[in-house]
Design an enzyme around this catalytic site. Structure first.
Site, mmCIF file in Angstrom:
data_model
loop_
_atom_site.group_PDB
_atom_site.id
_atom_site.type_symbol
_atom_site.label_atom_id
_atom_site.label_comp_id
_atom_site.label_asym_id
_atom_site.label_seq_id
_atom_site.Cartn_x
_atom_site.Cartn_y
_atom_site.Cartn_z
ATOM 1 N N SER A 70 12.075 4.924 15.092
ATOM 2 C CA SER A 70 10.953 4.510 15.931
ATOM 3 C C SER A 70 11.462 4.114 17.305
ATOM 4 O O SER A 70 11.916 2.993 17.500
ATOM 5 C CB SER A 70 10.241 3.320 15.269
ATOM 6 O OG SER A 70 9.712 3.732 14.029
ATOM 7 N N LEU A 71 11.386 5.029 18.242
ATOM 8 C CA LEU A 71 11.949 4.759 19.577
ATOM 9 C C LEU A 71 10.897 4.106 20.481
ATOM 10 O O LEU A 71 11.103 3.011 20.991
ATOM 11 C CB LEU A 71 12.491 6.065 20.167
ATOM 12 C CG LEU A 71 13.417 5.919 21.366
ATOM 13 C CD1 LEU A 71 14.622 5.046 21.055
ATOM 14 C CD2 LEU A 71 13.889 7.296 21.852
ATOM 15 N N HIS A 72 9.821 4.803 20.729
ATOM 16 C CA HIS A 72 8.628 4.251 21.388
ATOM 17 C C HIS A 72 8.773 3.904 22.864
ATOM 18 O O HIS A 72 7.774 3.546 23.505
ATOM 19 C CB HIS A 72 8.093 3.032 20.635
ATOM 20 C CG HIS A 72 7.763 3.290 19.205
ATOM 21 N ND1 HIS A 72 7.114 4.427 18.775
ATOM 22 C CD2 HIS A 72 8.005 2.567 18.073
ATOM 23 C CE1 HIS A 72 6.964 4.386 17.459
ATOM 24 N NE2 HIS A 72 7.509 3.273 17.001
ATOM 25 N N CYS A 105 6.918 -5.461 15.449
ATOM 26 C CA CYS A 105 6.625 -4.510 16.522
ATOM 27 C C CYS A 105 5.221 -4.799 17.059
ATOM 28 O O CYS A 105 4.285 -5.051 16.294
ATOM 29 C CB CYS A 105 6.725 -3.073 15.993
ATOM 30 S SG CYS A 105 8.407 -2.689 15.430
ATOM 31 N N GLY A 149 6.858 -2.198 5.815
ATOM 32 C CA GLY A 149 8.226 -2.679 5.698
ATOM 33 C C GLY A 149 9.255 -1.867 6.453
ATOM 34 O O GLY A 149 8.991 -0.757 6.916
ATOM 35 N N GLU A 150 10.431 -2.464 6.574
ATOM 36 C CA GLU A 150 11.569 -1.813 7.233
ATOM 37 C C GLU A 150 12.575 -1.446 6.137
ATOM 38 O O GLU A 150 13.258 -2.320 5.590
ATOM 39 C CB GLU A 150 12.182 -2.789 8.253
ATOM 40 C CG GLU A 150 13.542 -2.392 8.774
ATOM 41 C CD GLU A 150 13.637 -0.957 9.296
ATOM 42 O OE1 GLU A 150 12.811 -0.559 10.125
ATOM 43 O OE2 GLU A 150 14.551 -0.232 8.843
ATOM 44 N N CYS A 162 1.911 -2.813 15.716
ATOM 45 C CA CYS A 162 1.811 -2.461 14.293
ATOM 46 C C CYS A 162 1.053 -3.522 13.514
ATOM 47 O O CYS A 162 1.366 -4.711 13.593
ATOM 48 C CB CYS A 162 3.206 -2.274 13.709
ATOM 49 S SG CYS A 162 3.192 -1.850 11.957
ATOM 50 N N CYS A 204 3.347 8.556 1.422
ATOM 51 C CA CYS A 204 3.922 7.565 2.333
ATOM 52 C C CYS A 204 4.028 6.248 1.568
ATOM 53 O O CYS A 204 3.021 5.703 1.129
ATOM 54 C CB CYS A 204 2.998 7.436 3.544
ATOM 55 S SG CYS A 204 3.504 6.140 4.681
ATOM 56 N N GLU A 262 0.807 -1.210 0.000
ATOM 57 C CA GLU A 262 0.000 0.000 0.000
ATOM 58 C C GLU A 262 0.845 1.268 0.000
ATOM 59 O O GLU A 262 1.968 1.278 0.502
ATOM 60 C CB GLU A 262 -0.917 0.001 1.232
ATOM 61 C CG GLU A 262 -1.954 -1.097 1.143
ATOM 62 C CD GLU A 262 -2.929 -1.131 2.319
ATOM 63 O OE1 GLU A 262 -4.107 -1.435 2.053
ATOM 64 O OE2 GLU A 262 -2.548 -0.883 3.464
ATOM 65 N N CYS A 290 -0.815 5.625 10.306
ATOM 66 C CA CYS A 290 0.428 4.925 10.677
ATOM 67 C C CYS A 290 0.123 3.589 11.315
ATOM 68 O O CYS A 290 -0.682 3.504 12.234
ATOM 69 C CB CYS A 290 1.210 5.721 11.721
ATOM 70 S SG CYS A 290 1.596 7.375 11.249
ATOM 71 N N CYS A 337 6.303 -7.172 6.791
ATOM 72 C CA CYS A 337 7.453 -6.733 7.578
ATOM 73 C C CYS A 337 7.835 -7.843 8.539
ATOM 74 O O CYS A 337 6.974 -8.563 9.042
ATOM 75 C CB CYS A 337 7.107 -5.472 8.364
ATOM 76 S SG CYS A 337 8.551 -4.735 9.184
ATOM 77 N N ASN A 391 -2.862 4.184 16.514
ATOM 78 C CA ASN A 391 -3.987 3.897 15.628
ATOM 79 C C ASN A 391 -4.397 2.447 15.798
ATOM 80 O O ASN A 391 -3.629 1.546 15.474
ATOM 81 C CB ASN A 391 -3.596 4.159 14.173
ATOM 82 C CG ASN A 391 -3.299 5.628 13.948
ATOM 83 O OD1 ASN A 391 -4.102 6.495 14.275
ATOM 84 N ND2 ASN A 391 -2.117 5.918 13.426
ATOM 85 N N SER A 411 12.241 6.158 7.658
ATOM 86 C CA SER A 411 11.920 5.803 9.040
ATOM 87 C C SER A 411 12.354 4.369 9.305
ATOM 88 O O SER A 411 12.007 3.458 8.559
ATOM 89 C CB SER A 411 10.413 5.947 9.274
ATOM 90 O OG SER A 411 10.076 5.537 10.580
#
Ligand code: SAH
Length: 384
Positions: free
Chosen positions: A232-234, A129, A178-179, A132, A118, A105, A352, A125, A309, A210
């Site tokens: 992406s720390l989180h 995480c 994806g990464e 996600c 985006c 997408e 996201c 992926c 989200n 990212s």
């Protein structure tokens, strides 16, 4: 096929070279191989990226012989659009075909002063995480450079290539499925085309990669290209981050931050944007905000808080607005620039972490095996 970063390019269209996705130097080499001068490559790029032309026969300033050679040896192959959805806020999401069963997408987010596309770098992926939706899909394969570049090309076609100055897509963010750093070898040529003035001619501050935190690949990136880096720390501590972003077990926070500061030094960058998803009761307390501020203050860092989200089946909840506001204020008071990302396109699952595409053939599905696979591969790099 194995987990992170494995896969091959699909730049080869029926034995012909797909010109989409070849950065300038490689396109020149390809033209030289056909006995053509380097300026032919520049003409081709002009047709491809400025005028949005994908048919050799329409490229009228190329000699007929050369067009014939191109038709024989080269192709311009784009991903196919399967469906398009429009959100009430103007956000648009396209599902693109990768092959018979797989799809990925991309999302366009219009704003008053800019337009952000985006894009995805992989089908699915492997990073797993915890919060996600893409992670739930598992990993299928890397996208080729042509499929990555093709997303911007298609979006421009859908939105209108404007000869003489297209400002509809001002920003491109690799924040879809994806990464990106696990698909290093295909992402770098695509980034070169985004920045090239004969390509999409985007400002390096408006192309954002990212990453979930593949520290060794950030060092490699520093040698290759100057783009905006988002990480992406989180979580402010390793214990929590390892639960939310499992790659942290391989590359803990201190190692990741070192890599980030190195990138900024090396590339003369302004700052790294640290993404921080706001999860109710998990990572949103005042103490965690203060810990995050201590970690980042004095460094070239800013924080982008992302309200979580939700998606079907998740155990997480979005933090309250009050908690998000307080978290931001504590960061600011702690000397760290912080903003809150506005949620866009969530009525069509385009926000996201909500992108799922269609991944029916997932090779590696669960966390334990992924971390093990990643550990095994860590010595040799991810996809080199
Ligand atoms: N693989 C890259 C790009 C991911 S998407 C990376 O990890 O950085 C961009 C951002 O959305 C990441 O920071 C990601 O962690 C975040 N994200 C993922 N799922 C989310 C969700 N459900 N709600 C809000 N943000 C999410």
């Amino acid at each position: 096929m194995t987990a992170i970063g494995a896969g091959e390019t699909t730049d080869n269209a029926g034995g012909r070279v797909n010109l989409l996705g070849l950065p300038r130097a490689e396109l020149e080499a390809f033209c030289a191989g056909l006995g053509a001068k380097p300026f032919r490559a520049r003409q081709l790029m002009n047709w491809l990226y400025k005028r949005g032309c994908d048919r050799f026969e329409d490229m009228s300033n190329l000699a007929r012989d050369f067009r014939g050679q191109l038709a024989e040896r080269a192709a311009i192959t784009l991903p196919e659009i399967v469906t398009e959805q429009r959100a009430s806020d103007g956000t648009r999401k396209w599902l693109l075909r990768a092959d018979q069963t797989q799809a990925f997408e991309m999302v366009y987010i219009p704003e008053a002063d800019r337009g952000t596309l985006c894009i995805s770098s992989q089908v699915g992926c492997a990073l797993d995480c915890a919060f996600c939706a893409t992670a739930q899909q598992g990993f299928n394969r890397n996208l080729s450079s042509a499929e990555i570049v093709g997303q911007v090309w298609l979006a421009k076609r859908e939105l209108g290539f404007q000869p003489g100055g297209d400002r509809i897509i001002t920003n491109v963010v690799l924040m879809g499925m994806g990464e990106p750093l696990a698909n290093f070898r295909n992402v770098i040529p695509a980034l070169r085309i985004f920045l090239d003035d004969l390509g999409f001619d985007l400002s390096r501050r408006r192309v954002t990669l990212s990453t979930s935190g593949l520290a060794p690949q950030i060092y490699r990136l520093a040698q290759e290209i100057n783009v905006a880096l988002a990480v992406s720390l989180h979580a402010p501590d390793d214990e929590l981050r390892s639960q939310l972003v499992p790659i942290n077990r391989l590359h803990p926070i201190a190692e990741l931050l070192e890599a980030c500061w190195h990138y900024i030094d090396e590339q003369n960058g302004r700052s790294v944007t640290f993404e921080y998803v706001m999860l109710d009761g998990v990572n949103d307390s005042p103490a965690q905000a203060r810990a995050l501020a201590r970690l980042l203050t004095g460094h070239p860092a800013k924080v982008n808080l992302i309200p979580f989200n939700p998606y079907h089946g998740t155990q997480f909840r979005r933090s309250s607005e009050a908690a998000i506001g307080q978290f931001r204020d504590l960061l600011l008071r702690g000397g760290v620039m912080a903003t809150v990302r506005r949620t866009r396109g969530d009525d069509i699952d385009a926000a996201c972490g909500q992108l799922v595409g269609r991944v029916t053939d997932r090779t590696v599905v669960r966390l334990g095996s992924r971390v093990e696979a990643a550990r095994t591969r860590a010595a040799g790099g991810v996809d080199a």
